[in-house]
Design a protein around this motif. Structure first.
Motif, PDB file in Angstrom:
ATOM      1  N   ASN A   1       0.859  -1.180   0.000  1.00 26.77           N
ATOM      2  CA  ASN A   1       0.000   0.000   0.000  1.00 26.77           C
ATOM      3  C   ASN A   1       0.895   1.229   0.000  1.00 26.77           C
ATOM      4  O   ASN A   1       1.930   1.243   0.670  1.00 26.77           O
ATOM      5  N   SER A   2       0.487   2.249  -0.723  1.00 28.69           N
ATOM      6  CA  SER A   2       1.263   3.479  -0.743  1.00 28.69           C
ATOM      7  C   SER A   2       0.336   4.667  -0.946  1.00 28.69           C
ATOM      8  O   SER A   2      -0.598   4.604  -1.744  1.00 28.69           O
TER       9      SER A   2
ATOM     10  N   PHE B   1       3.216   7.644   3.316  1.00 31.47           N
ATOM     11  CA  PHE B   1       3.040   6.335   3.945  1.00 31.47           C
ATOM     12  C   PHE B   1       3.247   5.231   2.921  1.00 31.47           C
ATOM     13  O   PHE B   1       2.871   5.365   1.762  1.00 31.47           O
TER      14      PHE B   1
ATOM     15  N   SER C   1       3.415   0.591   3.019  1.00 30.80           N
ATOM     16  CA  SER C   1       3.524  -0.653   3.771  1.00 30.80           C
ATOM     17  C   SER C   1       4.076  -1.728   2.848  1.00 30.80           C
ATOM     18  O   SER C   1       3.824  -1.729   1.643  1.00 30.80           O
ATOM     19  N   TYR C   2       4.848  -2.636   3.456  1.00 32.05           N
ATOM     20  CA  TYR C   2       5.564  -3.658   2.709  1.00 32.05           C
ATOM     21  C   TYR C   2       5.384  -5.010   3.375  1.00 32.05           C
ATOM     22  O   TYR C   2       5.187  -5.106   4.584  1.00 32.05           O
TER      23      TYR C   2
ATOM     24  N   TYR D   1       5.785  -7.788   8.101  1.00 34.62           N
ATOM     25  CA  TYR D   1       5.077  -6.571   7.694  1.00 34.62           C
ATOM     26  C   TYR D   1       5.845  -5.362   8.199  1.00 34.62           C
ATOM     27  O   TYR D   1       6.304  -5.330   9.342  1.00 34.62           O
TER      28      TYR D   1
ATOM     29  N   SER E   1       5.605  -0.977   7.987  1.00 31.36           N
ATOM     30  CA  SER E   1       4.994   0.256   7.493  1.00 31.36           C
ATOM     31  C   SER E   1       5.908   1.416   7.869  1.00 31.36           C
ATOM     32  O   SER E   1       6.513   1.434   8.938  1.00 31.36           O
TER      33      SER E   1
ATOM     34  N   GLY F   1       6.031   5.707   7.738  1.00 27.15           N
ATOM     35  CA  GLY F   1       5.235   6.907   7.532  1.00 27.15           C
ATOM     36  C   GLY F   1       5.957   8.139   8.019  1.00 27.15           C
ATOM     37  O   GLY F   1       6.722   8.104   8.982  1.00 27.15           O
TER      38      GLY F   1
END
Length: 99
Positions: free
Chosen positions: A23-24, A28, A30-31, A84, A86, A88
């Protein structure tokens, strides 16, 4: 395997090159697919922590899976949970320098 690149999106904070972006959005990302875990000292592999430190980032806060890093007038929040990650931009610190 453990290669990183400085991210313009995150003011030069290192990002794992081989992570799968989930998600981008502005400030921010997430990987997944990383060897991170909330059970490690700061959630990140040692080599990742050393790479961020070599880039001038200082760990300034940690609570649970959240670790905050600062460099100059930039603050980055990193959440590391099992497989996981993230990252930000912490707008609280960053915005006070623009008033």
């Amino acid at each position: 395997m453990f290669s990183y690149e400085e991210s313009q999106k995150f003011n030069g904070f290192p990002i794992p090159k081989h992570a799968e972006l989930m998600n981008s959005r502005k400030g921010f990302a997430s990987y997944s697919g990383l060897a991170v875990s909330e059970t490690k000292k700061d959630g990140l592999p040692l080599i990742y922590s050393l790479h961020s430190k070599a880039g001038g980032w200082k760990k300034t806060f940690q609570e649970g899976a959240l670790t905050t890093y600062e460099k100059g007038n930039h603050r980055i929040d990193v959440i590391a949970e099992t497989n996981y990650l993230s990252i930000g931009v912490n707008e609280e610190l960053n915005s006070k320098f623009f008033y």
